[in-house]
Every structure is written in C-alpha cells, then in structure tokens.
Design an enzyme around this catalytic site. Structure first.
Site: not given
Length: 526
Positions: A276, A337, A387
């Site tokens: 990320e 995301k 994440c």
C-alpha cells in the site's frame, strides 16, 4: 460472584476484558489463545448471571468491553500522537473515547440480557450468545464499522476454526459466547448431578467434533470439487520506510522511489507485489518517466507487478489504489480501496476540526465500488484488498457469487507502520488468516513494515518475512478454484443478514420466554 462488592466486580470485569484482548494476540508471542477468549468471556457471563439489576449489568459489560477494546487497539495512540502529532493527552482521550463508544453496544447487550434472561440455562446461554452476536455485528456495521479485535479471531488456531467456512468469524464468536455462558452457569454443586456431567460431556463432544472438522480443513479429508493450481512464484517487497519519513520529500519519498524501482526492475518472479502506497506520490508528482518505465518493464515477457499508489487529482478526487502491469495490457489494471478508515482516509461529518489537529497526509479519499474485478495472471484470479479492508469478510465475499469467477488468490497490500511494529502486526496477520479459513483461498500479504507473508487456504503461514526489515520475500502461492465455501456462498448473496437474523431470533426467544407464565425466576449464582 454474588458476594463480591461493586468495586471488586468492576475490577473483575476490567481484568476479564484485558484477558479478552490478550487472547487475540498474547503479548509475549503474538499468538491467539482461543481458550483464554472463552474463559475471559465466561467471567463476564458469570457477572451477568449474578447481577439482578439491568443497569448494573450494562455497566459491567461496558467496563469489560472498554478494557478489552483499549487493550486491543491501544496502538492507535502511536498513530495519533507519534505520527499524527496529536498531543499525548488528547491521543489517550481519543483512544478511550472510541473504546467507550464501541463498548456501548456491549453495554446495551449486557443490560438486555439481565432484563430478559429466562430460567432455562440453555435459553439463557442462547440469549447471551445472541446479544453478543448482535453487538459484534453492530460494531462491524454501524458508522462504517470498526470491528478490529472481534472475539472470534482468537479461535483461528482452535477447534472452532473449523466453523469459519460455515458461519465466518462472527458465527464462531456466537458459539464461543454460548460455550462461555454454559460454563458460567455451572456451579460446584452441579458436579454431583447427572445433568451437569451430560452438559460437560456434550461440550467436550462438540469440541472433539469441531476438531475433526478442523482436521478435514487442514487436508485430512478430500474435497474433489476444489482444483489446486500450479504454484505461482512471488516476490513480495517490504520497503520498511519509517512512517515519520514516508511522505517527506527530503527523506522517505526518494528512498521509497529508489528502492522500489530497483526491486521492480531486478525481480525475476512471475508476480511482484509492492505494498500500500509503496509509491507515496500521485502519478503527476512522480519523476518524469518513472511510472512509464515500470509499465515498459512489464509490458513484455512473462512477469507481472501489482503496486500500491494513490491516484487522482483535486477535481476527480483521490483514491488509495493498486495498479497492475502485465504483458498484453492496453491499460494498467486498477483497484480502488472501497472500505476507508475513518479519520485516516475519510473525515466523518463534524470531525474535520479533529483531523486538522493532526499531521496525516492524504486524509480524505473517494471510495471504490464493491466487488471490483480480479487481476488475471497465469490462470489466477487475484483479488486485492488494501489494509483495513480484510476485516470485512462480507465485503470480500461479494466476489464469490459465482464459483467460476471467484478469486483463486486473495491479496492484501498494507501499511500499518502507523501503528508501530508490535501487536498490531500480529493481530492483522491473524485477521488475514481467518479470511483464508472463511473462503478456503490463500492470502498473499505485501506490507511496508510487516507482516509480509503467504498464508495457505488452511490458515497456515507458509512464508514470512521478519517485521521491521527491508527485504524481498521470495515465495510461492498455490491458487484454488472450484466450489466456494458455505460462508462465501451465503455472504456473497446476503452479506451478514443471516447472522443478524440469528441474533434477533435469540433476542425474540428471550422475550417470549420472559413473557411465559412460570413459577420460578432465574437465581443468581451462589
């Protein structure tokens, strides 16, 4: 427990809550302890049974949950104070405030339990487990959800882990709560009764049966509907860029750009993955030709790369994204995301004043859609999540609606350097392991500081790079296709609604039992 004073009961609730936190990742080893989770919850259950007043029960449940949650995500202090620049007293208050807010779900559950608990031990246990389940689901869902540290994660190595493929982590938590209340309902005098021994025998038989299912999940039983693919060679890049330098143009940024460029150019694995925001600048801010050189590198040959990078601009909005490069592509693969972190990636209404007190870059992203396409490479359908997203198994399940198009490999790209190099890394690894058990698909993890790892479909870590080191993990992953797990099947269609219904049924059953005429009432434990 009835004879304990109010202060002693409050202290016991807090101690049990801290034990619940420790069960998710034992401080000395980072290993989850399933039995400690059940025992600590049994202490809360015993306190609930021995409390006659709903308000007092709510306070005890709230104290338990506050201690548990503070003990679970205390590392948020590191991100808020050390890296976010928030004054230490305010950072402490922020962590405590979040824990108190989330603990309110469990406080309400505790009060309702005492208000509604039937005389039947099994009925009381079902009510307790149903209310616990509803509180856990509320924490997962309301206000975008913050489910870090759900009790079911402690069972990733225990006998109840076999239930993950059927009911997911919250279903495991429901069963654990049921066991906890049944244990709490036993008294010393019960051990002279046949019914008590029958109950203990049933619990033992259930754990043995779950262990048998666990054996099958670990490969002891054949499942011919699943096809295992040829191993795929991986190079997982862990830059270990210090978080306080990561977005600094005079230190972390040039270090990251230079190191990742070298590794991407030199890697020989079939798939190379950078974590990320490995490239911590927007494409327009990168050195001229930087991203184009990566695209040319992977435009031909037999290698592909997936790289974490922020995308967008002031007009279109910004996204926390993954770009994928492979031979034969007209345009790079892109994943944005979907589930953003409150305060870190989006600012909740009325809280901009709070984020303005911190020095956290790129704090307001746009969301990507749910169920984005997988990255296709070497016969694998690789489904990224970024994440915090791997906490939400019901959202990952959106890609499993069709067995023919479901992911064969899950991929998590993370940077939890915001939280130090301690238990947050262990907890996040356990979360990823639970996802592999729910979907019976392997998970590849590429991170900035750890845990960079490969987890097989049985939840076992097969490759692991030491945390807080800069290096490349050379590994293999074996994708799987074919039939999907029962959890993946129903969660893809209905999200967590079946579990909400289960919790509601337990609550309604408690209401019904409470309204029935009876000649005796639930007595507190002696």
């Amino acid at each position: 427990m009835r004879e304990l004073g109010s202060a002693a009961r409050a202290g016991l609730a807090c101690a049990a809550g801290l034990a619940q936190a420790a069960s998710l990742a034992w401080p000395a080893s980072g290993v989850p302890l399933w039995w400690l989770q059940v025992l600590s919850l049994a202490v809360l259950a015993g306190l609930q049974r021995s409390t006659a007043h709903p308000f007092r029960a709510a306070v005890l449940a709230g104290l338990f949950a506050t201690a548990w949650l503070c003990g679970t995500f205390w590392w948020l202090f590191t991100s808020l104070h050390t890296y976010g620049g928030l004054p230490a007293p305010l950072a402490v208050l922020a962590v405590l405030g979040l824990a108190l807010f989330l603990a309110s779900y469990y406080a309400i559950a505790g009060g309702l339990y005492v208000l509604l608990a039937p005389a039947s031990r099994l009925g009381a246990a079902l009510l307790f487990a149903g209310l616990w389940l509803l509180a856990e689901l509320a924490r997962n869902t309301l206000w975008t959800g913050f489910p870090w540290g759900a009790g079911g994660y402690a069972h990733v190595d225990g006998p109840l882990a076999a239930l993950a493929r059927l009911v997911g982590v919250y279903g495991i938590g429901f069963v654990a709560a049921l066991l906890a209340m049944l244990l709490a309902s036993l008294r010393a005098t019960d051990l002279r009764r046949t019914t008590a021994w029958l109950l203990l025998g049933t619990l033992a038989a259930g754990l043995v049966a779950a262990s048998g299912l666990r054996y099958c999940a670990l490969g002891g039983c054949n499942r011919p509907a699943i096809a295992e693919h040829a191993p795929l060679d991986l190079a997982l890049l862990q830059g270990n860029i210090p978080q306080d330098e990561k977005f600094q143009v005079g230190s972390g940024v040039p270090t990251a750009l230079a190191w990742y460029a070298r590794q991407l150019a030199a890697a020989s694995a079939a798939l190379v993955v950078a974590p990320e925001t490995a490239l911590p600048l927007l494409p327009a801010q990168l050195p001229p030709g930087y991203l184009e050189a990566i695209a040319r590198r992977y435009a031909k040959g037999d290698q592909a790369a997936l790289i974490g990078i922020p995308l967008g601009d002031m007009k279109a909005g910004y996204t926390n994204s993954v770009l994928g490069f492979a031979p034969g592509q007209d345009v790079p693969y892109r994943y944005d995301k979907h589930h953003l972190v409150p305060f870190g990636e989006f600012i909740p209404p009325l809280f901009r004043w709070f984020t303005e007190m911190m020095d956290i870059p790129l704090g307001d992203f746009a969301r990507g859609p749910l169920g984005q396409p997988a990255f296709l490479w070497r016969g694998e359908r690789i489904a990224p999540n970024i994440c915090y997203e791997d906490l939400f198994g019901d959202e990952i399940a959106a890609q499993f609606r069709s067995p023919e198009h479901s992911p064969t490999v899950l991929l998590n790209l993370s940077n939890i350097g915001w939280f130090g190099t301690g238990l947050a890394i262990d907890q996040h690894l356990t979360i990823s392991r639970m996802r592999t058990l729910e979907f019976e698909r392997p998970m590849v993890r590429a991170t900035n500081t750890g845990a960079t790892a490969v987890i097989d479909y049985r939840g076992q870590v097969t490759h692991l790079l030491p945390r807080a080191t800069r290096g490349v993990l050379l590994a293999q992953v074996q994708g799987r296709s074919g039939a999907v797990t029962p959890f993946a099947w129903w969660a893809a269609r209905w999200r967590l609604v079946p579990l909400w219904i289960l919790g509601a049924v337990c609550l309604l059953a408690g209401l019904w039992a409470r309204r029935r005429p009876r000649n005796h009432h639930l007595k507190p434990l002696a």
